[in-house]
Design a protein around this motif. Structure first.
Motif: not given
Length: 163
Positions: A48-52, A54-57
């Motif tokens: 989840a931290i990685d997705m945040f 990146k700014g996108a999922a």
């Protein structure tokens, strides 16, 4: 006289060893469950931290979170009931195969026979869930027994350890 004493000592030793063994198994069981649960939470949090960051999922990321959710639910159910929910393992496999298929199509843009193979595997797993659900509903492993029957079973299982 000494034979009776020896049998009582043997029964006490057997009971103590069985109790100690059960304790050690349960301690390992709970430690392993806590470790698996903590690792699942940790991995899900990092994803989840990685997705945040990146700014996108992507759909891959969301499906990965579903896998973590299913693993966490499986650990929780196993913790509460001491039964491994086989259906949840199959759900994890279906989600992982779906993630693989979506990732493969989105990166290669040309569906090939691999998509058909993965779709067939997902279909087989879905049929397996149907079979497991039908079998668990039709042939439930939990049976209600009366107290007298339970006492009879317990007496038979410890036959020869008392006297």
């Amino acid at each position: 006289m000494t034979n009776n004493l020896a049998n009582r000592l043997r029964a006490k030793l057997h009971h103590s060893a069985e109790s100690m063994g059960n304790l050690l198994v349960e301690v390992f069981h709970y430690l392993a469950l806590f470790a698996i649960g903590a690792m699942t939470v940790w991995a899900g949090t990092l994803a989840a931290i990685d997705m945040f960051a990146k700014g996108a999922a992507s759909i891959d990321d969301i499906l990965l979170l579903f896998i973590y959710l299913e693993l966490g639910a499986m650990v929780g159910i196993y913790f509460k009931t001491n039964h491994m929910p086989v259906r949840f393992l199959i759900y994890v496999a279906i989600t992982a195969l779906t993630r693989l298929m979506i990732s493969d199509i989105s990166h290669h843009n040309a569906p090939d026979m691999g998509v058909l193979y993965v779709s067939g595997a997902i279909l087989l797993l879905a049929i397996a869930i149907l079979v497991v659900r039908f079998a668990s509903a039709r042939f439930s492993g939990v049976t209600v027994i009366e107290k007298s029957q339970l006492e009879q079973i317990q007496a038979e299982s410890h036959e020869g350890t008392e006297r």
